[in-house]
Design a protein around this motif. Structure first.
Motif, PDB file in Angstrom:
ATOM      1  N   THR A  96     -42.414  20.139 -10.077  1.00  0.00           N
ATOM      2  CA  THR A  96     -42.165  19.963 -10.808  1.00  0.00           C
ATOM      3  C   THR A  96     -41.410  18.338 -10.570  1.00  0.00           C
ATOM      4  O   THR A  96     -41.258  17.512 -11.367  1.00  0.00           O
ATOM      5  CB  THR A  96     -41.074  20.538 -12.036  1.00  0.00           C
ATOM      6  N   ILE A  97     -40.330  18.653  -8.885  1.00  0.00           N
ATOM      7  CA  ILE A  97     -39.700  17.692  -8.832  1.00  0.00           C
ATOM      8  C   ILE A  97     -40.831  16.619  -8.562  1.00  0.00           C
ATOM      9  O   ILE A  97     -40.237  15.204  -8.647  1.00  0.00           O
ATOM     10  CB  ILE A  97     -38.637  18.716  -7.533  1.00  0.00           C
ATOM     11  N   ILE A  98     -41.334  17.369  -7.260  1.00  0.00           N
ATOM     12  CA  ILE A  98     -42.721  16.257  -6.760  1.00  0.00           C
ATOM     13  C   ILE A  98     -42.959  14.787  -7.700  1.00  0.00           C
ATOM     14  O   ILE A  98     -42.891  13.671  -7.454  1.00  0.00           O
ATOM     15  CB  ILE A  98     -43.556  17.046  -5.546  1.00  0.00           C
ATOM     16  N   THR A 100     -42.109  14.531 -10.519  1.00  0.00           N
ATOM     17  CA  THR A 100     -41.245  13.447 -11.235  1.00  0.00           C
ATOM     18  C   THR A 100     -40.338  12.445 -10.379  1.00  0.00           C
ATOM     19  O   THR A 100     -40.648  11.459 -10.602  1.00  0.00           O
ATOM     20  CB  THR A 100     -39.739  14.433 -11.665  1.00  0.00           C
ATOM     21  N   MET A 101     -40.602  12.873  -9.057  1.00  0.00           N
ATOM     22  CA  MET A 101     -39.966  11.234  -8.283  1.00  0.00           C
ATOM     23  C   MET A 101     -40.972  10.237  -8.274  1.00  0.00           C
ATOM     24  O   MET A 101     -40.979   9.763  -7.777  1.00  0.00           O
ATOM     25  CB  MET A 101     -39.677  12.224  -6.467  1.00  0.00           C
ATOM     26  N   ILE A 102     -42.405  10.774  -7.791  1.00  0.00           N
ATOM     27  CA  ILE A 102     -42.394  10.050  -7.931  1.00  0.00           C
ATOM     28  C   ILE A 102     -43.135   8.807  -9.059  1.00  0.00           C
ATOM     29  O   ILE A 102     -43.122   7.706  -9.099  1.00  0.00           O
ATOM     30  CB  ILE A 102     -44.768  10.719  -7.744  1.00  0.00           C
ATOM     31  N   ILE A 104     -40.510   8.734 -11.147  1.00  0.00           N
ATOM     32  CA  ILE A 104     -39.729   7.538 -11.221  1.00  0.00           C
ATOM     33  C   ILE A 104     -39.683   6.533 -10.421  1.00  0.00           C
ATOM     34  O   ILE A 104     -39.765   5.049 -10.713  1.00  0.00           O
ATOM     35  CB  ILE A 104     -38.288   8.117 -10.848  1.00  0.00           C
ATOM     36  N   GLY A 105     -40.670   7.254  -8.715  1.00  0.00           N
ATOM     37  CA  GLY A 105     -40.430   6.030  -7.835  1.00  0.00           C
ATOM     38  C   GLY A 105     -41.075   4.707  -8.229  1.00  0.00           C
ATOM     39  O   GLY A 105     -41.116   3.662  -8.000  1.00  0.00           O
ATOM     40  N   TRP A 109     -40.122   0.907  -8.655  1.00  0.00           N
ATOM     41  CA  TRP A 109     -40.502  -0.298  -8.353  1.00  0.00           C
ATOM     42  C   TRP A 109     -41.114  -1.034  -9.363  1.00  0.00           C
ATOM     43  O   TRP A 109     -41.673  -2.598  -9.100  1.00  0.00           O
ATOM     44  CB  TRP A 109     -42.236   0.139  -7.694  1.00  0.00           C
TER      45      TRP A 109
END
Ligand code: CUA
Length: 355
Positions: A96-98, A100-102, A104-105, A109
């Motif tokens: 879930t977290i990884i 989501t971070m990608i 958002i990243g 960008w």
């Protein structure tokens, strides 16, 4: 050791599958056209990052799934129940977290790049762009207001396009420059481009805008600075109109008023009827009647274009402001050169030469 073997095998297969997908599947399918603007560089880097990530995720899922299906399949004579797995909190939190971070990243960008690409540049040159069904018109306010149906850009010169539509939504797109922007009636939109490669390109409309949307194209020429200056000089050197014949003036008006965007001289049918051999010809109108293309009909068709439409063509395509635009031009010539000119007479004289 038994488990490590599977981890190593899967890792190697995921890497190989990622490379295969990136270079042999996604790469060839989504081959981008030549990058010919400064704006294309950060956009292509983002495209490439997306292709890598898509390849990796697809490889990760498919390799693990297929590896499990083939390597851990039930052996002959094995009737045991498999182990009962209820869940794995650590794994679920991670997946879930990884991602989501990608995501958002990528969002951050994208926002940063968009901000850079739309930021005003103190050296930029303004060009006005008009879109209408189904043609483009470009005006150069810093070059004495040259108007032209082709877009000529000096290489490495930042430009800002100040765009507006005369009717419905259109969208300005040159694939080699990557950036794209809609045109709206009654509201200006802006697009910033710095062409970096000399060459010929095409603007295409990227917003479906009616029957002829697919042919709403314009030529784009990126030239070096000296060629641009020469082009501007040629366009801005006001001819002494009195010294020209009506036919020569008519040929000037043909491009200056943008007639060439819709009327060919070589019998190809574009948005409007070709001018070749049209003078004094009998044409059929939408209502089945026929008229002769004489001086009176041509004058009426320029001033009041919707009045008598030739069969097979559509009304409301030709701008209805030629009477004012031509009157303005005639007044300007009268005040600067003291010459009385009737632009429509010149155009008729020009048409008479197009056998
Ligand atoms: Cu203009 Cu599509």
């Amino acid at each position: 050791m038994g488990k490590a073997k599977h981890y190593i095998a899967v890792t190697v297969l995921v890497i190989l599958a990622t490379l295969f997908l990136r270079f042999f599947i996604l790469g060839p399918i989504y081959r981008l056209p030549n990058a010919a603007s400064a704006q294309a560089v950060p956009i292509d880097i983002m495209f490439s990052a997306h292709f890598w990530l898509i390849s990796f995720l697809f490889a990760l899922i498919m390799v693990i799934m297929l590896y499990s299906v083939f390597v851990f399949r039930r052996k002959q004579g094995d009737d045991e129940m498999g182990p009962y797995i209820h869940g794995n909190t650590g794994l679920e939190v991670a997946w879930t977290i990884i991602p989501t971070m990608i995501v958002i990243g990528f969002g951050v960008w994208g926002a940063v790049v968009l901000n850079e690409l739309t930021a005003p540049n103190p050296q930029e040159m303004t060009i006005r762009v008009w879109g209408q069904q189904w043609a483009w018109l470009f005006e150069y306010p810093e070059q004495e207001g040259i108007t032209t149906p082709e877009l000529v850009l000096p290489v490495n010169q930042p430009v800002v396009l100040e765009m507006e539509s005369r009717d419905v939504l259109h969208s300005f797109w040159i694939p080699e420059f990557r950036v794209k922007q809609d045109l709206l009636p009654g509201r200006k939109t802006y697009l910033r481009i710095t062409p970096t490669e000399v060459g010929d390109y095409k603007v295409r409309c990227a917003e479906i805008c009616g029957l002829q949307h697919s042919v709403m194209l314009a030529d784009v020429r990126v030239v070096d600075q000296s060629e641009f200056v020469a082009w501007v000089d040629e366009r801005t050197a006001a001819p002494a109109y009195a010294d020209l014949t009506p036919v020569e003036r008519g040929e000037i008006w043909y491009t200056e008023f943008g007639c060439n965007a819709c009327h060919s001289l070589d019998d190809t049918v574009q948005v409007g009827p070709s001018w070749q051999g049209i003078y004094n010809r009998q044409v059929e109108l939408e209502d089945g009647s026929t008229v002769t293309v004489d001086d009176a009909y041509i004058r009426e068709s320029i001033i009041n274009p919707n009045h008598q439409i030739v069969a097979g063509f559509l009304p409301n395509l030709m701008p209805q402001d030629f009477e004012t635009r031509m009157a303005d031009k005639e007044a300007e010539i009268q005040s600067t050169q003291g010459t009385d000119i009737d632009i429509i007479d010149d155009i008729i004289a020009f048409m008479q030469t197009l056998e």
